[in-house]
Design a protein around this motif. Structure first.
Motif, PDB file in Angstrom:
ATOM      1  N   ASP A   2       0.834  -1.199   0.000  1.00 11.43           N
ATOM      2  CA  ASP A   2       0.000   0.000   0.000  1.00 11.43           C
ATOM      3  C   ASP A   2       0.867   1.247   0.000  1.00 11.43           C
ATOM      4  OD1 ASP A   2      -2.607  -1.138   0.019  1.00 11.43           O
ATOM      5  OD2 ASP A   2      -2.304  -1.695   2.105  1.00 11.43           O
ATOM      6  N   ILE A   3       0.398   2.245  -0.742  1.00 14.58           N
ATOM      7  CA  ILE A   3       1.142   3.492  -0.904  1.00 14.58           C
ATOM      8  C   ILE A   3       0.418   4.620  -0.192  1.00 14.58           C
ATOM      9  CG2 ILE A   3       1.930   5.219  -2.576  1.00 14.58           C
ATOM     10  CD1 ILE A   3       2.110   2.924  -4.623  1.00 14.58           C
ATOM     11  N   VAL A   4       1.185   5.453   0.486  1.00 13.29           N
ATOM     12  CA  VAL A   4       0.676   6.672   1.097  1.00 13.29           C
ATOM     13  C   VAL A   4       1.400   7.840   0.442  1.00 13.29           C
ATOM     14  CG1 VAL A   4       0.524   8.044   3.206  1.00 13.29           C
ATOM     15  CG2 VAL A   4       0.180   5.585   3.311  1.00 13.29           C
ATOM     16  N   LEU A   5       0.635   8.833   0.015  1.00 14.55           N
ATOM     17  CA  LEU A   5       1.207  10.072  -0.506  1.00 14.55           C
ATOM     18  C   LEU A   5       1.230  11.079   0.633  1.00 14.55           C
ATOM     19  CD1 LEU A   5       2.229  11.981  -2.732  1.00 14.55           C
ATOM     20  CD2 LEU A   5      -0.183  12.378  -3.362  1.00 14.55           C
ATOM     21  N   ILE A  50      -3.866   9.789   1.348  1.00  9.90           N
ATOM     22  CA  ILE A  50      -3.035  10.982   1.219  1.00  9.90           C
ATOM     23  C   ILE A  50      -3.022  11.696   2.571  1.00  9.90           C
ATOM     24  CG2 ILE A  50      -2.760  13.255   0.126  1.00  9.90           C
ATOM     25  CD1 ILE A  50      -4.331  12.079  -2.295  1.00  9.90           C
ATOM     26  N   PHE A  51      -1.829  12.017   3.074  1.00 14.58           N
ATOM     27  CA  PHE A  51      -1.686  12.912   4.221  1.00 14.58           C
ATOM     28  C   PHE A  51      -1.354  14.277   3.654  1.00 14.58           C
ATOM     29  CE2 PHE A  51      -1.190   9.020   6.668  1.00 14.58           C
ATOM     30  CZ  PHE A  51      -1.841   9.345   7.848  1.00 14.58           C
ATOM     31  N   MET A  52      -2.185  15.280   3.977  1.00 10.44           N
ATOM     32  CA  MET A  52      -2.088  16.602   3.363  1.00 10.44           C
ATOM     33  C   MET A  52      -1.846  17.680   4.417  1.00 10.44           C
ATOM     34  SD  MET A  52      -2.480  18.401   0.473  1.00 10.44           S
ATOM     35  CE  MET A  52      -3.343  17.279  -0.631  1.00 10.44           C
ATOM     36  N   ILE A  82      -8.230  11.432   2.245  1.00 10.15           N
ATOM     37  CA  ILE A  82      -7.246  12.485   2.505  1.00 10.15           C
ATOM     38  C   ILE A  82      -7.339  12.870   3.973  1.00 10.15           C
ATOM     39  CG2 ILE A  82      -6.480  14.831   1.954  1.00 10.15           C
ATOM     40  CD1 ILE A  82      -7.729  14.473  -0.831  1.00 10.15           C
ATOM     41  N   ILE A  83      -6.189  12.830   4.646  1.00 12.82           N
ATOM     42  CA  ILE A  83      -6.112  13.167   6.069  1.00 12.82           C
ATOM     43  C   ILE A  83      -5.310  14.448   6.228  1.00 12.82           C
ATOM     44  CG2 ILE A  83      -5.305  12.399   8.335  1.00 12.82           C
ATOM     45  CD1 ILE A  83      -5.541   9.485   7.186  1.00 12.82           C
ATOM     46  N   ALA A  84      -5.901  15.433   6.884  1.00 12.70           N
ATOM     47  CA  ALA A  84      -5.217  16.699   7.145  1.00 12.70           C
ATOM     48  C   ALA A  84      -4.128  16.492   8.184  1.00 12.70           C
ATOM     49  CB  ALA A  84      -6.214  17.734   7.649  1.00 12.70           C
ATOM     50  N   LEU A  85      -2.994  17.116   7.936  1.00  8.56           N
ATOM     51  CA  LEU A  85      -1.872  17.139   8.876  1.00  8.56           C
ATOM     52  C   LEU A  85      -1.555  18.602   9.134  1.00  8.56           C
ATOM     53  CD1 LEU A  85       0.890  14.697   7.629  1.00  8.56           C
ATOM     54  CD2 LEU A  85      -0.167  14.714   9.864  1.00  8.56           C
ATOM     55  N   GLN A 114      -1.506   8.295  16.693  1.00 11.96           N
ATOM     56  CA  GLN A 114      -2.437   9.175  15.976  1.00 11.96           C
ATOM     57  C   GLN A 114      -2.490   8.839  14.487  1.00 11.96           C
ATOM     58  OE1 GLN A 114      -0.454  12.792  17.289  1.00 11.96           O
ATOM     59  NE2 GLN A 114      -2.391  13.520  18.122  1.00 11.96           N
ATOM     60  N   ILE A 115      -1.329   8.563  13.904  1.00  9.50           N
ATOM     61  CA  ILE A 115      -1.264   8.220  12.487  1.00  9.50           C
ATOM     62  C   ILE A 115      -2.048   6.931  12.229  1.00  9.50           C
ATOM     63  CG2 ILE A 115       0.295   7.420  10.650  1.00  9.50           C
ATOM     64  CD1 ILE A 115       0.458  10.413  11.045  1.00  9.50           C
TER      65      ILE A 115
END
Length: 125
Positions: A2-5, A50-52, A82-85, A114-115
């Motif tokens: 699995d890929i996370v951007l 996606i972590f944004m 999409i997860i806000a950071l 948290q992640i």
């Protein structure tokens, strides 16, 4: 795999998230801007999540998410979670993130717990 951007204009933040995610076997692809993220997506990258970052120059995370959502809709692509950071502590930031089309919110400084929780919640939606 699995890929996370991870989209963040600060290399240290990208490295931190990458090191956390790699502990759980995620492959991490990085972008230092919304434009970089859009390029990766339009060229065929299909991350699981996606972590944004919210605060980026030129195009913030809210705007970037709206661009991604519009591109997905125009191309018949299933929405990528999409997860806000962000280190932004304003009370309305989580609701603004959801209004922009994000699926989760994590406040910096982040922990592995948290992640993991944000990933689990976003993938269950």
């Amino acid at each position: 795999m699995d890929i996370v951007l991870v989209v963040d204009d600060h290399p240290i933040n990208r490295l931190l998230i990458q090191s956390m995610l790699s502990k759980d076997g995620w492959q991490v692809v990085e972008a230092d801007s919304a434009a970089g993220a859009m390029t990766l997506l339009t060229e065929g990258l299909r991350p699981t999540v996606i972590f944004m970052d919210i605060r980026m120059p030129n195009c913030n995370g809210f705007e970037a998410t709206k661009l991604i959502r519009a591109w997905e809709a125009a191309n018949g692509i299933h929405p990528i979670p999409i997860i806000a950071l962000t280190a932004d502590t304003q009370e309305d930031t989580p609701s603004r993130a959801m209004d922009a089309g994000m699926n989760g919110y994590v406040s910096k400084p982040v922990t592995l717990v948290q992640i993991r929780a944000a990933l689990t919640n976003a993938l269950l939606q």
